[in-house]
Design a protein around this motif. Structure first.
Motif, PDB file in Angstrom:
ATOM      1  N   UNK A 109       0.849  -1.189   0.000  1.00  0.00           N
ATOM      2  CA  UNK A 109       0.000   0.000   0.000  1.00  0.00           C
ATOM      3  C   UNK A 109       0.889   1.247   0.000  1.00  0.00           C
ATOM      4  N   UNK A 110       0.313   2.381  -0.407  1.00  0.00           N
ATOM      5  CA  UNK A 110       1.083   3.615  -0.446  1.00  0.00           C
ATOM      6  C   UNK A 110       1.318   4.206   0.938  1.00  0.00           C
ATOM      7  N   UNK A 111       0.296   4.133   1.801  1.00  0.00           N
ATOM      8  CA  UNK A 111       0.387   4.762   3.128  1.00  0.00           C
ATOM      9  C   UNK A 111      -0.017   3.746   4.195  1.00  0.00           C
ATOM     10  N   UNK A 112       0.957   2.943   4.603  1.00  0.00           N
ATOM     11  CA  UNK A 112       0.685   1.854   5.533  1.00  0.00           C
ATOM     12  C   UNK A 112       0.132   2.360   6.870  1.00  0.00           C
ATOM     13  N   UNK A 113       0.562   3.531   7.319  1.00  0.00           N
ATOM     14  CA  UNK A 113       0.063   4.061   8.594  1.00  0.00           C
ATOM     15  C   UNK A 113      -1.431   4.352   8.521  1.00  0.00           C
ATOM     16  N   UNK A 162      -6.944   2.612   9.954  1.00  0.00           N
ATOM     17  CA  UNK A 162      -8.273   2.216   9.482  1.00  0.00           C
ATOM     18  C   UNK A 162      -8.662   0.831  10.022  1.00  0.00           C
ATOM     19  N   UNK A 163      -7.730  -0.114   9.963  1.00  0.00           N
ATOM     20  CA  UNK A 163      -8.030  -1.456  10.444  1.00  0.00           C
ATOM     21  C   UNK A 163      -8.137  -1.506  11.961  1.00  0.00           C
ATOM     22  N   UNK A 164      -7.300  -0.745  12.659  1.00  0.00           N
ATOM     23  CA  UNK A 164      -7.419  -0.660  14.125  1.00  0.00           C
ATOM     24  C   UNK A 164      -8.788  -0.099  14.502  1.00  0.00           C
ATOM     25  N   UNK A 165      -9.221   0.939  13.774  1.00  0.00           N
ATOM     26  CA  UNK A 165     -10.530   1.549  14.046  1.00  0.00           C
ATOM     27  C   UNK A 165     -11.669   0.562  13.799  1.00  0.00           C
ATOM     28  N   UNK A 166     -11.474  -0.385  12.885  1.00  0.00           N
ATOM     29  CA  UNK A 166     -12.479  -1.423  12.623  1.00  0.00           C
ATOM     30  C   UNK A 166     -12.429  -2.542  13.662  1.00  0.00           C
ATOM     31  N   UNK A 167     -11.427  -2.504  14.544  1.00  0.00           N
ATOM     32  CA  UNK A 167     -11.295  -3.527  15.572  1.00  0.00           C
ATOM     33  C   UNK A 167     -10.573  -4.783  15.116  1.00  0.00           C
ATOM     34  N   UNK A 196       2.463  -2.275  13.881  1.00  0.00           N
ATOM     35  CA  UNK A 196       3.189  -1.529  12.846  1.00  0.00           C
ATOM     36  C   UNK A 196       4.606  -1.210  13.308  1.00  0.00           C
ATOM     37  N   UNK A 197       5.546  -1.363  12.379  1.00  0.00           N
ATOM     38  CA  UNK A 197       6.948  -1.123  12.719  1.00  0.00           C
ATOM     39  C   UNK A 197       7.788  -0.972  11.460  1.00  0.00           C
ATOM     40  N   UNK A 198       8.983  -0.425  11.662  1.00  0.00           N
ATOM     41  CA  UNK A 198       9.988  -0.363  10.603  1.00  0.00           C
ATOM     42  C   UNK A 198      10.897  -1.584  10.724  1.00  0.00           C
ATOM     43  N   UNK A 199      11.375  -2.071   9.595  1.00  0.00           N
ATOM     44  CA  UNK A 199      12.358  -3.142   9.580  1.00  0.00           C
ATOM     45  C   UNK A 199      13.676  -2.582   9.056  1.00  0.00           C
ATOM     46  N   UNK A 200      14.811  -3.165   9.473  1.00  0.00           N
ATOM     47  CA  UNK A 200      16.118  -2.652   9.044  1.00  0.00           C
ATOM     48  C   UNK A 200      16.304  -2.637   7.531  1.00  0.00           C
ATOM     49  N   UNK A 201      15.606  -3.508   6.822  1.00  0.00           N
ATOM     50  CA  UNK A 201      15.759  -3.568   5.356  1.00  0.00           C
ATOM     51  C   UNK A 201      14.859  -2.569   4.644  1.00  0.00           C
ATOM     52  N   UNK A 202      14.073  -1.783   5.396  1.00  0.00           N
ATOM     53  CA  UNK A 202      13.335  -0.689   4.792  1.00  0.00           C
ATOM     54  C   UNK A 202      11.832  -0.784   4.834  1.00  0.00           C
ATOM     55  N   UNK A 203      11.269  -1.936   5.107  1.00  0.00           N
ATOM     56  CA  UNK A 203       9.812  -2.055   5.144  1.00  0.00           C
ATOM     57  C   UNK A 203       9.225  -1.343   6.359  1.00  0.00           C
ATOM     58  N   UNK A 204       8.071  -0.757   6.161  1.00  0.00           N
ATOM     59  CA  UNK A 204       7.223  -0.344   7.285  1.00  0.00           C
ATOM     60  C   UNK A 204       5.959  -1.162   7.079  1.00  0.00           C
ATOM     61  N   UNK A 205       5.612  -1.961   8.102  1.00  0.00           N
ATOM     62  CA  UNK A 205       4.531  -2.914   7.895  1.00  0.00           C
ATOM     63  C   UNK A 205       3.871  -3.318   9.200  1.00  0.00           C
ATOM     64  N   UNK A 206       2.745  -4.020   9.035  1.00  0.00           N
ATOM     65  CA  UNK A 206       2.071  -4.707  10.129  1.00  0.00           C
ATOM     66  C   UNK A 206       1.433  -5.942   9.531  1.00  0.00           C
TER      67      UNK A 206
END
Length: 126
Positions: free
Chosen positions: A75-79, A84-89, A96-106
Motif C-alpha cells: 500500500x502507499x500509506x501503511x500508517x 483504518x483497520x485498528x478503528x475497525x477492531x 506496525x513497525x519499521x524493519x532494518x531492510x526498509x519495510x514499514x509494515x504490520x
C-alpha cells in the motif's frame, strides 16, 4: 501472464466477509463452491475453493491446513491502513513497525490462518 493464487477452504463465507469488509476487496465471481475476489484497484485476484467438491479433480480437493502461506499487500500509506483497520477492531498479529531492510509494515490473519503482511516499502535507514 496473470497469477491468481487459490486457497481451498471450508470457510468461504467467513473469508468473503473478511476480505470484503476488512480489506475492501471486491467480488469478481462467486458460486456455491468458488469465490474469486479482487483487490480494491483490480490489480490482483485471489480465489477460494470449497474442498472435496465433486466438480474438482483430486489436486483441488484437500483443505488448506492453515500453515505455510502468507500474502503481502503493498500500500502507499501503511500508517493510514493500519489506523483504518485498528478503528475497525481488527486484531493485529504484528503491530506496525519499521524493519532494518526498509519495510514499514504490520500483519493480520485471515479466517483461514493466512498471515497478511501489509507494507509500504521504503529505503533502509543508513
Amino acid at each position: 501472464m496473470k497469477l491468481n493464487a487459490g486457497i481451498i477452504t471450508e470457510k468461504l463465507q467467513e473469508t468473503k466477509k473478511f476480505y470484503m469488509e476488512v480489506l475492501d476487496f471486491g467480488l469478481s465471481f462467486e458460486n456455491e463452491f468458488y469465490l474469486l475476489l479482487h483487490t480494491p484497484d483490480h490489480s490482483a485476484e485471489i480465489s477460494f475453493l470449497q474442498p472435496n467438491h465433486p466438480s474438482q479433480k483430486s489436486i483441488f480437493q484437500s483443505v488448506f491446513n492453515g500453515k505455510g502461506v502468507y500474502l503481502t499487500i503493498e500500500v502507499e500509506k501503511v500508517d493510514d491502513v493500519y489506523k483504518e483497520l485498528k478503528d475497525k477492531g481488527v486484531q493485529m498479529e504484528i503491530e506496525i513497525r519499521y524493519e532494518p531492510w526498509g519495510d514499514r509494515h504490520f500483519a493480520i490473519v485471515d479466517p483461514n490462518g493466512i498471515g497478511i503482511d501489509i507494507v509500504t516499502y521504503t529505503k533502509p535507514k543508513e
